[in-house]
Design an enzyme around this catalytic site. Structure first.
Site, PDB file in Angstrom:
ATOM      1  N   ASN A   9      41.237  48.755  55.930  1.00 30.00           N
ATOM      2  CA  ASN A   9      39.897  48.471  56.683  1.00 30.00           C
ATOM      3  C   ASN A   9      39.467  47.429  57.038  1.00 30.00           C
ATOM      4  O   ASN A   9      38.626  46.744  55.712  1.00 30.00           O
ATOM      5  CB  ASN A   9      39.158  49.898  56.125  1.00 30.00           C
ATOM      6  CG  ASN A   9      37.554  50.082  56.395  1.00 30.00           C
ATOM      7  OD1 ASN A   9      38.240  49.914  57.659  1.00 30.00           O
ATOM      8  ND2 ASN A   9      37.234  50.939  56.158  1.00 30.00           N
ATOM      9  N   TRP A  10      39.733  47.020  58.295  1.00 27.53           N
ATOM     10  CA  TRP A  10      39.255  45.900  57.640  1.00 27.53           C
ATOM     11  C   TRP A  10      37.210  45.845  58.748  1.00 27.53           C
ATOM     12  O   TRP A  10      36.517  44.513  58.844  1.00 27.53           O
ATOM     13  CB  TRP A  10      39.576  45.228  59.230  1.00 27.53           C
ATOM     14  CG  TRP A  10      40.633  44.432  58.871  1.00 27.53           C
ATOM     15  CD1 TRP A  10      41.753  44.500  57.967  1.00 27.53           C
ATOM     16  CD2 TRP A  10      42.105  43.795  59.877  1.00 27.53           C
ATOM     17  NE1 TRP A  10      42.902  44.291  57.707  1.00 27.53           N
ATOM     18  CE2 TRP A  10      42.862  43.814  59.148  1.00 27.53           C
ATOM     19  CE3 TRP A  10      41.958  43.232  61.268  1.00 27.53           C
ATOM     20  CZ2 TRP A  10      44.577  43.391  60.168  1.00 27.53           C
ATOM     21  CZ3 TRP A  10      43.510  43.088  62.223  1.00 27.53           C
ATOM     22  CH2 TRP A  10      44.139  42.812  61.633  1.00 27.53           C
ATOM     23  N   LYS A  11      36.442  46.604  58.521  1.00 21.99           N
ATOM     24  CA  LYS A  11      35.470  46.882  58.938  1.00 21.99           C
ATOM     25  C   LYS A  11      35.211  46.400  60.200  1.00 21.99           C
ATOM     26  O   LYS A  11      35.993  46.221  61.502  1.00 21.99           O
ATOM     27  CB  LYS A  11      34.751  46.455  57.681  1.00 21.99           C
ATOM     28  CG  LYS A  11      34.841  47.858  56.528  1.00 21.99           C
ATOM     29  CD  LYS A  11      33.947  46.986  55.226  1.00 21.99           C
ATOM     30  CE  LYS A  11      34.813  47.593  53.713  1.00 21.99           C
ATOM     31  NZ  LYS A  11      34.002  48.441  52.755  1.00 21.99           N
ATOM     32  N   HIS A  96      33.994  57.122  56.679  1.00 20.32           N
ATOM     33  CA  HIS A  96      33.988  56.811  56.068  1.00 20.32           C
ATOM     34  C   HIS A  96      32.473  56.279  55.343  1.00 20.32           C
ATOM     35  O   HIS A  96      31.524  56.992  56.427  1.00 20.32           O
ATOM     36  CB  HIS A  96      34.421  55.344  56.284  1.00 20.32           C
ATOM     37  CG  HIS A  96      34.133  53.800  55.382  1.00 20.32           C
ATOM     38  ND1 HIS A  96      33.959  53.560  54.498  1.00 20.32           N
ATOM     39  CD2 HIS A  96      35.575  53.549  55.052  1.00 20.32           C
ATOM     40  CE1 HIS A  96      33.774  52.137  54.108  1.00 20.32           C
ATOM     41  NE2 HIS A  96      35.292  52.479  54.373  1.00 20.32           N
ATOM     42  N   GLU A  98      30.636  54.070  55.066  1.00 22.73           N
ATOM     43  CA  GLU A  98      29.188  53.150  56.062  1.00 22.73           C
ATOM     44  C   GLU A  98      29.064  54.484  57.739  1.00 22.73           C
ATOM     45  O   GLU A  98      28.129  53.936  57.436  1.00 22.73           O
ATOM     46  CB  GLU A  98      30.543  52.241  56.013  1.00 22.73           C
ATOM     47  CG  GLU A  98      30.488  51.534  54.699  1.00 22.73           C
ATOM     48  CD  GLU A  98      31.576  50.378  54.861  1.00 22.73           C
ATOM     49  OE1 GLU A  98      31.933  50.033  55.807  1.00 22.73           O
ATOM     50  OE2 GLU A  98      32.074  49.743  53.781  1.00 22.73           O
ATOM     51  N   GLU A 169      36.857  57.380  47.712  1.00 26.68           N
ATOM     52  CA  GLU A 169      36.459  56.405  47.600  1.00 26.68           C
ATOM     53  C   GLU A 169      34.872  56.968  47.072  1.00 26.68           C
ATOM     54  O   GLU A 169      33.697  56.671  48.126  1.00 26.68           O
ATOM     55  CB  GLU A 169      35.704  56.073  49.473  1.00 26.68           C
ATOM     56  CG  GLU A 169      37.564  55.480  49.704  1.00 26.68           C
ATOM     57  CD  GLU A 169      37.055  54.660  51.079  1.00 26.68           C
ATOM     58  OE1 GLU A 169      38.282  53.528  50.788  1.00 26.68           O
ATOM     59  OE2 GLU A 169      36.953  54.678  51.490  1.00 26.68           O
ATOM     60  N   GLY A 175      32.600  47.597  48.025  1.00 26.62           N
ATOM     61  CA  GLY A 175      32.111  46.337  48.672  1.00 26.62           C
ATOM     62  C   GLY A 175      31.573  46.132  47.002  1.00 26.62           C
ATOM     63  O   GLY A 175      30.753  45.244  47.400  1.00 26.62           O
ATOM     64  N   SER A 212      36.719  48.636  45.996  1.00 23.78           N
ATOM     65  CA  SER A 212      37.156  47.166  44.558  1.00 23.78           C
ATOM     66  C   SER A 212      38.211  47.355  44.530  1.00 23.78           C
ATOM     67  O   SER A 212      38.887  46.954  43.849  1.00 23.78           O
ATOM     68  CB  SER A 212      36.149  47.189  43.863  1.00 23.78           C
ATOM     69  OG  SER A 212      34.423  46.608  44.930  1.00 23.78           O
ATOM     70  N   GLY A 233      39.254  47.778  51.807  1.00 28.71           N
ATOM     71  CA  GLY A 233      37.965  46.743  52.593  1.00 28.71           C
ATOM     72  C   GLY A 233      38.534  45.099  52.286  1.00 28.71           C
ATOM     73  O   GLY A 233      39.593  44.907  52.973  1.00 28.71           O
ATOM     74  N   GLY A 234      37.119  44.515  51.126  1.00 31.35           N
ATOM     75  CA  GLY A 234      37.546  42.783  51.763  1.00 31.35           C
ATOM     76  C   GLY A 234      38.827  42.857  51.479  1.00 31.35           C
ATOM     77  O   GLY A 234      38.993  41.322  51.857  1.00 31.35           O
TER      78      GLY A 234
HETATM   79  C1  PEP Z   1      36.511  50.575  52.304  1.00 32.04           C
HETATM   80  O1  PEP Z   1      36.530  49.925  53.090  1.00 32.04           O
HETATM   81  O2  PEP Z   1      36.888  51.913  52.487  1.00 32.04           O
HETATM   82  C2  PEP Z   1      36.622  49.188  50.928  1.00 32.04           C
HETATM   83  C3  PEP Z   1      37.091  50.862  49.447  1.00 32.04           C
HETATM   84  O3  PEP Z   1      35.835  48.602  50.634  1.00 32.04           O
HETATM   85  P1  PEP Z   1      36.054  47.718  49.349  1.00 32.04           P
HETATM   86  O4  PEP Z   1      38.138  47.644  49.023  1.00 32.04           O
HETATM   87  O5  PEP Z   1      35.716  46.376  50.262  1.00 32.04           O
HETATM   88  O6  PEP Z   1      35.162  48.366  48.852  1.00 32.04           O
END
Ligand code: PEP
Length: 250
Positions: A9-11, A96, A98, A169, A175, A212, A233-234
């Protein structure tokens, strides 16, 4: 080895040019692996370029981070499933954290998005998970049930149910650099499957873990057979870093 999904997930990162460069580099760094699917969720404006570069790779799928439950009409700023499909999306994230926390998406809206995705032949990956406060109050299962219930009520067809995937999640893990312990994630996955099975869903709904995930913890997480993959994500933001992670496990 069970099939695994590695979802990136590149956000709000990587516009069309950067996304194309990333995808080209990722192709150089990786080869298809049996029973391993790689899913990418770029920003909406980059779906076309990513899908275009990855066209040659049958193990790679591209999707939207969010979609509207209506295909067209007066919905300024929304992404139509029809348009997403036209540029190469076959998947979508739904709900999600966010979207829920920052943009106020409700559980009912998420359910409508799942239903609309299925009607457009797009695979929905529904994200659920508890906040830190809910976890501290021992309300993880209650939070997850609340997010699942409207989907259970709206998606009643067995064929459609079989096409829904869940991402567990925990909001406090996204994050933050603080991932769920593998056995805690496995417990949550077991709970989600049992809850859905009791309501007539297929017994082995595919459930990914997100929060994470990185190169240092992927193996320990995937060692739990309850996890069907990871949503990241990150740590998916560079082609090199993501190529390293998708090479782990299995
Ligand atoms: C996400 O954006 O779904 C996510 C899990 O982010 P991160 O891996 O950065 O925690």
């Amino acid at each position: 080895m069970r099939p695994l999904i590695y979802a990136a997930n590149w956000k709000l990162h990587h516009g069309p040019s950067a996304a194309r460069e990333y995808a080209a580099r990722f192709l150089e760094l990786t080869r298809p692996v049996p029973d391993r699917e790689l899913w990418f969720f770029p920003p909406a404006v980059s779906i076309a370029s990513v899908a275009d570069v990855f066209r040659c790779r049958p193990d790679i799928w591209v999707g939207a981070q969010n979609v509207c439950w209506e295909l067209k009409g007066a919905f300024t700023g929304e992404l139509s499933l029809a348009h997403a499909v036209e540029v190469g999306a076959t998947l979508t994230l739904v709900g999600h954290s966010e979207r829920r926390q920052v943009f106020g998406e409700t559980d009912e809206q998420s359910a409508r998005k799942v239903k609309a995705a299925l009607a457009s032949d797009v695979t929905p990956l529904l994200c659920v998970g508890e906040t830190l406060a809910e976890r501290e109050w021992g309300r993880t299962e209650e939070a997850v049930r609340r997010q699942l219930d409207p989907v259970v009520a709206l998606v009643t067809d067995a064929g459609e149910r079989a096409r829904v995937l869940i991402a567990y999640e925990p909001v406090w893990a996204i994050g933050t650099g603080r991932n769920a312990a593998p056995h805690d994630a496995a417990d949550a996955h077991r709970f989600i499957r049992a809850y859905l099975a009791e309501r007539g869903w297929p017994g082995r709904v595919r459930v990914l873990y997100g929060g994470s995930v990185n190169a240092a913890n992927t193996l320990a997480l995937l060692a739990e057979p309850e996890l069907d993959g990871v949503l990241v994500g990150g740590a998916s933001l560079t082609a090199e870093g993501w190529a390293e992670i998708v090479g782990l496990g299995g």
